[in-house]
Design a protein around this motif. Structure first.
Motif, short mmCIF file in Angstrom:
data_model
loop_
_atom_site.label_atom_id
_atom_site.label_comp_id
_atom_site.label_asym_id
_atom_site.label_seq_id
_atom_site.Cartn_x
_atom_site.Cartn_y
_atom_site.Cartn_z
N ARG A 32 0.85 -1.20 0.00
CA ARG A 32 0.00 0.00 0.00
C ARG A 32 0.88 1.24 0.00
O ARG A 32 2.06 1.17 0.33
CB ARG A 32 -0.96 -0.01 1.19
CG ARG A 32 -0.30 0.13 2.53
CD ARG A 32 -1.35 0.23 3.65
NE ARG A 32 -0.67 0.08 4.91
CZ ARG A 32 -1.12 -0.62 5.93
NH1 ARG A 32 -2.27 -1.23 5.86
NH2 ARG A 32 -0.43 -0.69 7.04
N ALA A 33 0.27 2.36 -0.38
CA ALA A 33 0.99 3.63 -0.37
C ALA A 33 1.39 3.93 1.07
O ALA A 33 0.65 3.62 2.00
CB ALA A 33 0.09 4.74 -0.93
N GLY A 89 1.27 6.44 2.82
CA GLY A 89 0.30 7.26 3.55
C GLY A 89 -0.94 6.50 3.98
O GLY A 89 -1.81 7.04 4.67
N GLY A 90 -1.06 5.24 3.60
CA GLY A 90 -2.22 4.43 3.97
C GLY A 90 -3.18 4.27 2.82
O GLY A 90 -2.83 4.45 1.66
N GLY A 91 -4.41 3.94 3.16
CA GLY A 91 -5.42 3.71 2.13
C GLY A 91 -5.51 2.24 1.78
O GLY A 91 -4.82 1.40 2.35
N PRO A 92 -6.36 1.91 0.81
CA PRO A 92 -6.53 0.50 0.44
C PRO A 92 -5.27 -0.04 -0.21
O PRO A 92 -4.49 0.70 -0.81
CB PRO A 92 -7.70 0.53 -0.56
CG PRO A 92 -7.70 1.91 -1.11
CD PRO A 92 -7.19 2.80 0.00
N ARG A 143 -4.85 1.04 -10.96
CA ARG A 143 -3.89 1.42 -9.91
C ARG A 143 -2.72 0.43 -9.99
O ARG A 143 -2.90 -0.77 -9.86
CB ARG A 143 -4.57 1.35 -8.55
CG ARG A 143 -3.93 2.22 -7.53
CD ARG A 143 -4.87 2.42 -6.35
NE ARG A 143 -4.17 3.16 -5.33
CZ ARG A 143 -4.21 2.88 -4.05
NH1 ARG A 143 -4.96 1.89 -3.61
NH2 ARG A 143 -3.53 3.60 -3.19
#
Length: 119
Positions: free
Chosen positions: A37-38, A40-43, A71
């Protein structure tokens, strides 16, 4: 830069259990989730789900494991790669789940040791 699909962007991930973690501790519903994941977080950008018996093991995360169409791993200069043993079998992190993580660039490799506990 070439697209991840064109360049075959992938992350090689080696996963093993920490010294304080035994396969005997893992329940029958436990699943291994390996994902990127990136930072910075997220899915997750990409994810693999395997039975806990796959540990120790070698895995390859690529755009073929993408969670969201369009993505790509190559869209990020760096990713957080996580290997988590989910005691409930669910994708959502739960207290007591075991994990290891590292920062890696697309096309790189990560050696993960599952030795931390989700609080």
């Amino acid at each position: 830069a070439p697209s991840a699909a064109a360049s075959g962007t992938a992350i090689k991930v080696s996963v093993k259990l920490g010294d304080d973690v035994s396969k005997a501790q893992l329940g029958t519903k436990t699943w291994l989730l390996v994902f990127a994941r990136a930072p910075g977080g997220g899915p997750p950008v990409a994810v693999i789900r395997q039975p806990a018996t796959a540990v120790p093991g070698e895995f390859t995360l690529s755009d073929a494991n993408s969670m969201i169409p369009g993505r790509s791993l190559g869209n990020f200069p760096e990713l957080t790669v996580v290997a988590r043993l989910s005691a409930s079998g669910q994708a959502i992190e739960q207290p007591g789940d075991l994990y290891g993580q590292a920062q890696v660039a697309p096309g790189g490799a990560a050696n993960l040791v599952i030795d931390r506990v989700v609080q």
